[in-house]
Design an enzyme around this catalytic site. Structure first.
Site, PDB file in Angstrom:
ATOM      1  N   ASP A  34       0.610  -1.090   0.111  1.00  0.00           N
ATOM      2  CA  ASP A  34       0.163  -0.040  -0.163  1.00  0.00           C
ATOM      3  C   ASP A  34       0.914   1.264   0.025  1.00  0.00           C
ATOM      4  OD1 ASP A  34      -2.040  -1.873   0.103  1.00  0.00           O
ATOM      5  OD2 ASP A  34      -2.615  -1.053   2.083  1.00  0.00           O
ATOM      6  N   GLU A  36       4.060   1.917  -1.233  1.00  0.00           N
ATOM      7  CA  GLU A  36       4.325   2.131  -2.710  1.00  0.00           C
ATOM      8  C   GLU A  36       3.363   2.474  -3.614  1.00  0.00           C
ATOM      9  OE1 GLU A  36       7.515  -0.886  -4.608  1.00  0.00           O
ATOM     10  OE2 GLU A  36       6.700  -1.704  -2.559  1.00  0.00           O
ATOM     11  N   PHE A  37       2.148   2.057  -3.464  1.00  0.00           N
ATOM     12  CA  PHE A  37       0.884   2.433  -4.307  1.00  0.00           C
ATOM     13  C   PHE A  37       0.728   3.718  -3.895  1.00  0.00           C
ATOM     14  CE2 PHE A  37      -3.455   3.090  -5.362  1.00  0.00           C
ATOM     15  CZ  PHE A  37      -3.600   2.190  -6.527  1.00  0.00           C
ATOM     16  N   ASP A  38       0.642   4.331  -2.706  1.00  0.00           N
ATOM     17  CA  ASP A  38       0.203   5.448  -2.204  1.00  0.00           C
ATOM     18  C   ASP A  38       1.015   6.527  -2.708  1.00  0.00           C
ATOM     19  OD1 ASP A  38      -2.155   4.624  -1.292  1.00  0.00           O
ATOM     20  OD2 ASP A  38      -1.481   4.572   0.621  1.00  0.00           O
ATOM     21  N   SER A  83     -35.711  -9.360 -14.680  1.00  0.00           N
ATOM     22  CA  SER A  83     -35.653  -9.860 -13.542  1.00  0.00           C
ATOM     23  C   SER A  83     -35.367 -11.564 -14.091  1.00  0.00           C
ATOM     24  CB  SER A  83     -36.379  -9.820 -12.446  1.00  0.00           C
ATOM     25  OG  SER A  83     -37.702 -10.235 -12.863  1.00  0.00           O
ATOM     26  N   LEU A  84     -35.224 -12.405 -13.264  1.00  0.00           N
ATOM     27  CA  LEU A  84     -35.192 -13.881 -13.439  1.00  0.00           C
ATOM     28  C   LEU A  84     -36.350 -14.520 -12.748  1.00  0.00           C
ATOM     29  CD1 LEU A  84     -31.767 -14.693 -13.045  1.00  0.00           C
ATOM     30  CD2 LEU A  84     -32.715 -14.422 -15.326  1.00  0.00           C
ATOM     31  N   GLU A 113     -24.107 -20.314 -12.527  1.00  0.00           N
ATOM     32  CA  GLU A 113     -23.467 -19.260 -11.926  1.00  0.00           C
ATOM     33  C   GLU A 113     -23.877 -18.941 -10.452  1.00  0.00           C
ATOM     34  OE1 GLU A 113     -24.194 -15.805 -14.596  1.00  0.00           O
ATOM     35  OE2 GLU A 113     -22.755 -16.357 -15.988  1.00  0.00           O
ATOM     36  N   LYS A 115     -25.582 -16.734  -7.772  1.00  0.00           N
ATOM     37  CA  LYS A 115     -26.492 -15.650  -7.949  1.00  0.00           C
ATOM     38  C   LYS A 115     -26.120 -14.763  -6.614  1.00  0.00           C
ATOM     39  CE  LYS A 115     -31.540 -14.518  -8.007  1.00  0.00           C
ATOM     40  NZ  LYS A 115     -31.297 -12.993  -7.248  1.00  0.00           N
ATOM     41  N   ASP A 117     -26.077 -11.849  -4.089  1.00  0.00           N
ATOM     42  CA  ASP A 117     -26.984 -11.048  -3.342  1.00  0.00           C
ATOM     43  C   ASP A 117     -26.564  -9.553  -3.083  1.00  0.00           C
ATOM     44  OD1 ASP A 117     -29.304 -10.698  -2.084  1.00  0.00           O
ATOM     45  OD2 ASP A 117     -28.801 -11.563  -0.399  1.00  0.00           O
ATOM     46  N   ARG A 136     -30.869  -0.611 -11.403  1.00  0.00           N
ATOM     47  CA  ARG A 136     -31.838  -1.184 -12.138  1.00  0.00           C
ATOM     48  C   ARG A 136     -33.401  -0.374 -12.059  1.00  0.00           C
ATOM     49  NH1 ARG A 136     -34.503  -6.054 -12.935  1.00  0.00           N
ATOM     50  NH2 ARG A 136     -36.402  -6.011 -11.618  1.00  0.00           N
ATOM     51  N   GLU A 173     -23.326  -7.052 -10.489  1.00  0.00           N
ATOM     52  CA  GLU A 173     -23.787  -6.880  -9.179  1.00  0.00           C
ATOM     53  C   GLU A 173     -22.911  -6.217  -8.226  1.00  0.00           C
ATOM     54  OE1 GLU A 173     -27.056  -8.298  -9.247  1.00  0.00           O
ATOM     55  OE2 GLU A 173     -27.529  -8.552  -7.275  1.00  0.00           O
ATOM     56  N   TYR A 226     -22.999 -10.425 -17.514  1.00  0.00           N
ATOM     57  CA  TYR A 226     -24.063 -10.476 -18.596  1.00  0.00           C
ATOM     58  C   TYR A 226     -23.669  -9.490 -19.537  1.00  0.00           C
ATOM     59  CZ  TYR A 226     -28.429 -10.904 -21.371  1.00  0.00           C
ATOM     60  OH  TYR A 226     -29.347 -10.856 -22.280  1.00  0.00           O
ATOM     61  N   LYS A 312     -33.232 -20.548  -5.881  1.00  0.00           N
ATOM     62  CA  LYS A 312     -32.737 -19.844  -4.649  1.00  0.00           C
ATOM     63  C   LYS A 312     -32.874 -20.924  -3.436  1.00  0.00           C
ATOM     64  CE  LYS A 312     -34.438 -15.310  -5.166  1.00  0.00           C
ATOM     65  NZ  LYS A 312     -34.738 -14.203  -4.323  1.00  0.00           N
ATOM     66  N   CYS A 406     -45.095  -1.232  30.235  1.00  0.00           N
ATOM     67  CA  CYS A 406     -44.016  -0.958  29.324  1.00  0.00           C
ATOM     68  C   CYS A 406     -42.900  -1.129  30.095  1.00  0.00           C
ATOM     69  CB  CYS A 406     -44.233   0.516  28.935  1.00  0.00           C
ATOM     70  SG  CYS A 406     -42.871   1.125  27.886  1.00  0.00           S
ATOM     71  N   CYS A 409     -41.234   2.661  30.300  1.00  0.00           N
ATOM     72  CA  CYS A 409     -41.884   3.623  31.327  1.00  0.00           C
ATOM     73  C   CYS A 409     -42.874   3.409  32.200  1.00  0.00           C
ATOM     74  CB  CYS A 409     -42.311   4.948  30.265  1.00  0.00           C
ATOM     75  SG  CYS A 409     -43.810   4.425  29.563  1.00  0.00           S
ATOM     76  N   CYS A 424     -47.201   0.881  23.905  1.00  0.00           N
ATOM     77  CA  CYS A 424     -47.424   1.450  24.982  1.00  0.00           C
ATOM     78  C   CYS A 424     -47.944   2.940  24.544  1.00  0.00           C
ATOM     79  CB  CYS A 424     -45.832   1.778  25.278  1.00  0.00           C
ATOM     80  SG  CYS A 424     -45.691   3.176  26.626  1.00  0.00           S
ATOM     81  N   CYS A 430     -42.598   8.348  26.570  1.00  0.00           N
ATOM     82  CA  CYS A 430     -41.785   7.174  26.810  1.00  0.00           C
ATOM     83  C   CYS A 430     -40.336   7.165  25.940  1.00  0.00           C
ATOM     84  CB  CYS A 430     -42.694   5.985  26.232  1.00  0.00           C
ATOM     85  SG  CYS A 430     -42.051   4.206  26.167  1.00  0.00           S
TER      86      CYS A 430
HETATM   87  S1  IVH Z   1     -28.454 -12.713 -14.971  1.00  0.00           S
HETATM   88  C1  IVH Z   1     -31.415 -11.057 -18.344  1.00  0.00           C
HETATM   89  N1  IVH Z   1     -26.750 -13.385 -13.462  1.00  0.00           N
HETATM   90  O1  IVH Z   1     -30.512 -11.441  -9.990  1.00  0.00           O
HETATM   91  C2  IVH Z   1     -30.895 -11.702 -17.206  1.00  0.00           C
HETATM   92  N2  IVH Z   1     -28.522 -12.301 -12.644  1.00  0.00           N
HETATM   93  O2  IVH Z   1     -33.417 -12.088 -10.328  1.00  0.00           O
HETATM   94  C3  IVH Z   1     -29.849 -10.601 -16.679  1.00  0.00           C
HETATM   95  N3  IVH Z   1     -28.139 -11.442 -10.248  1.00  0.00           N
HETATM   96  O3  IVH Z   1     -31.501  -8.502 -11.578  1.00  0.00           O
HETATM   97  C4  IVH Z   1     -29.509 -11.327 -15.314  1.00  0.00           C
HETATM   98  N4  IVH Z   1     -26.592 -12.868  -9.836  1.00  0.00           N
HETATM   99  O4  IVH Z   1     -29.402  -8.429  -9.978  1.00  0.00           O
HETATM  100  C5  IVH Z   1     -27.882 -12.860 -13.426  1.00  0.00           C
HETATM  101  N5  IVH Z   1     -24.970 -14.379 -11.913  1.00  0.00           N
HETATM  102  C6  IVH Z   1     -26.161 -13.859 -12.239  1.00  0.00           C
HETATM  103  C7  IVH Z   1     -26.584 -13.030 -11.191  1.00  0.00           C
HETATM  104  C8  IVH Z   1     -27.705 -12.229 -11.482  1.00  0.00           C
HETATM  105  C9  IVH Z   1     -27.438 -11.930  -9.295  1.00  0.00           C
HETATM  106  C10 IVH Z   1     -29.500 -10.663  -9.679  1.00  0.00           C
HETATM  107  C11 IVH Z   1     -29.421  -9.669 -10.816  1.00  0.00           C
HETATM  108  C12 IVH Z   1     -30.877 -10.084 -11.456  1.00  0.00           C
HETATM  109  C13 IVH Z   1     -31.508 -10.762 -10.302  1.00  0.00           C
HETATM  110  C14 IVH Z   1     -32.450 -11.811 -11.255  1.00  0.00           C
END
Ligand code: IVH
Length: 680
Positions: A34, A36-38, A83-84, A113, A115, A117, A136, A173, A226, A312, A406, A409, A424, A430
């Site tokens: 760090d 050297e980087f700084d 969304s999926l 892949e 997912k 969070d 989004r 993400e 993606y 999920k 309560c 109080c 309460c 309170c």
């Molecule tokens: S693909 C058209 N890949 O999950 C498809 N989504 O419920 C584009 N997410 O809105 C999404 N990991 O925020 C994709 N490996 C992954 C993901 C992923 C997390 C999220 C993403 C999406 C939501 C869908």
């Protein structure tokens, strides 16, 4: 240094530092420390100060932030952010596989892949340079958070290589890894801010901060998954992902190509076992058809691609013993029972407490002190108890009796017909309820006194410096300077002292002072009158135009306001009957807070006398912007279609009922474009 040399050196340093950033944040294999980087970064920053014209578009000095965004601009996604579909069982996955095979007769290869969070983000690159980063939002439009996203070091500002051209869109993400989250949350608590419930909320909150220099300090990270663009040469998702990796993005190493749904299911269970050991949260697995040609053949439904689905994971569970129950009084007076547990490991953390929600839940679970219970982690900071292991129950255990008074109080608790929570009723005296009101008053959408977080309010209250919201406006420097709070040392056993220093005090006083300019409708919202949320406060302020007129309103006057019913009207009448409330209002007025609605500037009379109902999602403006435009041009907004309505302004995804009603009544239905034409 002469100019040419400086230019050359800036270029060199930019490349070097970006390479080190990449090695550190993407590859996790740094080759310099760090310090050297700084040193190199400092050299670059100094040169850039002297020759700002030579700063490169991907300068690593951009990563430290500095740009402040007052309001995030809403922009339309070039490709909607879909969304999926979710699945929770093997059967649902098999159904998905069958749906795919119905449309595709050739063999199908899946790519699985993680997912992640976190918060999804759309990154737009033009000729290899990061141009925009958009959240989004509603999938059609999102917020431009570019300045904040530029500070995230695992997101390249400039792509490596030269096998790209024009515009490409990368989706990924933004996450906060667990370790970073824990440290960051701990720091927040220490400086008197409230902790975030989970890494996802922390990431989302960080992205929406106004000061990008603050975002730069947060431990954010990013994975991409993606790629979209015109004329891309790739034939499969895997090739796209490989390209993203070569361009310098962070792509997860945990993915697998599968030739059957059975292989997919094995991958899901393998990762399921590994999940709690990952350094970041995932909530499932995403399964995608690998061939882009097959993806195209499968296409999309209105909401999601037919070529992908998510699986999920069920929330993780653990079992432990219930030691005792505490009762917490919330800001609205509701009393929540909280279980104290024998510490147990769950989803990567040690759990000592769990929520029991309310008396009904205790009764339904029939949970007793000493019971062995099953706990589960949802999205909240503390997990919940989901069942009792009856086989281990002590023969002599007794049902829990809920509190009568309560715990804060001593007031006798009450329960409203049909409501689960005991509360309460002593709202004016309170302590947690007073603190809750103070916190609401200073919150962003109310008076926006942002330098006074939850923890600081607590300090002021505990030291007797504020009792009501009006007291904030008589605070002086000497009231605050040196104020102390002792934070119990956790593991070390040593207590820590936190005290207000000069800068903190100045910030607080400045923010309180600035809040005197907040418009009346937000002052009204800030008072925290029951059922008077942001929208209701706006309606009341616009209708009555002043606090005096609102206070003088009768039940009939109140019911005459659009969307105000018995419940809200009753709450307002009750509020204004209490002398202590009237006194607060009068003190706030004396402190210079706005008690009147400014006359709205009228731009034209083009829509004078016309009544509009605005419904759906629009592409050029937000719904609120459109409503505001209607008023600025002399028109009126109504919430439902009736005989009085002149126009139904129809956006995307408008409810079919509204359209039907408008057609029945002969109300003219217009589009956003037609509306804009009316104003021209
Ligand atoms: S693909 C058209 N890949 O999950 C498809 N989504 O419920 C584009 N997410 O809105 C999404 N990991 O925020 C994709 N490996 C992954 C993901 C992923 C997390 C999220 C993403 C999406 C939501 C869908």
């Amino acid at each position: 240094m002469e100019k040419e040399k400086a230019k050359q050196r800036i270029k060199e340093l930019t490349e070097q530092l970006n390479h080190h950033n990449f090695l550190y944040y993407v590859e996790a294999k740094p080759i310099i420390d760090d310090f050297e980087f700084d040193k190199l970064l400092k050299e670059l920053e100094d040169l850039e100060k002297l020759y700002p014209e030579f700063q490169e578009a991907d300068s690593p000095s951009i990563r430290v932030g500095g740009q402040v965004t007052k309001e995030f601009i809403s922009v339309e996604h070039g490709y909607p952010m879909l969304s999926l579909g979710n699945t929770y069982s093997e059967e649902e996955l098999i159904d998905f596989d069958q749906r795919v095979h119905k449309l595709i007769l050739d063999p199908v290869e899946y790519i699985c892949e993680l997912k992640f969070d976190g918060v999804s983000i759309s990154l737009i690159y033009t000729n290899g340079l990061l141009e925009k980063a958009v959240t989004r939002g509603d999938g059609v439009r999102g917020d431009d958070v570019t300045a904040n996203v530029r500070t995230i070091r695992s997101i390249p500002l400039k792509l490596k290589g030269n096998d790209f051209s024009g515009e490409i869109v990368v989706r990924g993400e933004i996450i906060m890894p667990r370790k970073g989250f824990d440290d960051f949350n701990m720091e927040r608590v220490e400086i008197g801010e409230s902790p975030f419930a989970n890494p996802r909320n922390a990431a989302a909150g960080s992205l929406k901060m106004q000061d990008s220099a603050e975002v730069a300090k947060r431990p954010l990270d990013n994975f991409v998954y993606y790629l979209m663009g015109q004329n891309l040469p790739f034939k499969s998702h895997k090739e796209s992902i490989e390209a993203l990796k070569n361009w310098g993005f962070k792509v997860s190493a945990h993915y697998r190509l599968c030739n059957s749904i059975d292989e997919v299911i094995s991958f899901i269970s393998e990762i399921g076992m590994l999940r709690s050991k990952l350094p970041y949260d995932i909530d499932g697995i995403v399964i995608k058809v690998n061939s882009l040609k097959q993806q195209e053949m499968l296409g999309f439904t209105a909401k999601s691609p037919r070529w992908a689905i998510s699986y999920k994971y069920k929330a993780e569970q653990a079992t432990t013993r219930l030691k005792s129950i505490d009762y917490q009084v919330g800001r609205t007076g509701a009393v929540t029972p909280v279980a104290n547990l024998e510490p147990v490991q769950l989803a990567g953390t040690v759990v000592k407490r769990a929520s029991l929600h309310n008396a009904d839940v205790i009764e339904k679970l029939d949970v007793r002190i000493g019971d062995y219970v099953f706990i589960e982690k949802g999205g909240e900071i503390i997990p919940k108890i989901i069942a009792v292991d009856m086989s281990k129950r002590d023969l002599f255990s007794e049902p829990v009796t809920f509190l009568n008074n309560c715990p804060e109080c001593g007031t006798l608790l009450l329960r409203n017909e049909g409501e689960a929570a005991w509360y309460c009723p002593n709202d004016d005296f309170c302590p947690p309820q007073i603190k809750g009101r103070l916190e609401h008053f200073i919150s962003r959408k109310a008076m926006n006194i942002d330098s006074l977080g939850e923890g600081k309010i607590e300090m002021l209250f505990d030291h007797g410096k504020v009792r009501t919201v009006a007291d904030l406006y008589s605070l002086k420097y000497e009231d605050l300077f040196g104020l102390e709070k002792v934070i119990a040392g956790k593991d070390s056993g040593k207590d820590k002292k936190l005290s207000f220093k000069e800068k903190t005090v100045e910030n607080i006083l400045n923010a309180i002072n600035t809040s005197r300019n907040i418009p009346f409708e937000r002052v009204l919202y800030a008072l925290g009158i029951r059922y008077v949320g942001e929208t209701v406060a706006k309606k009341l302020a616009r209708h009555f135009k002043s606090m005096d007129k609102l206070m003088a309103a009768t039940l009939d006057d109140l019911l005459g306001v659009e969307e105000i019913g018995d419940r809200i009207a009753g709450s307002l009448l009750e509020y204004f009957l209490v002398p202590a409330h009237l006194q607060i209002i009068s003190q706030l007025r004396d402190a210079g807070l706005s008690m009147e609605q400014p006359e709205a500037a009228i731009l034209s009379e083009k829509l004078s006398g016309r009544v509009f109902v605005v419904s759906g999602v629009f592409s050029q403006f937000s719904r609120d912007q459109i409503k505001q435009m209607i008023e600025l041009h002399g028109g009126k907004n109504a919430s439902s279609v009736s005989g009085n309505t002149d126009f139904l302004l129809a956006g995307d995804k408008m409810g079919p009922e509204k359209r039907k009603k408008a057609e029945q009544l002969g109300v003219k239905i217009i589009t956003e474009e037609e509306f804009i034409l009316m104003l021209e």
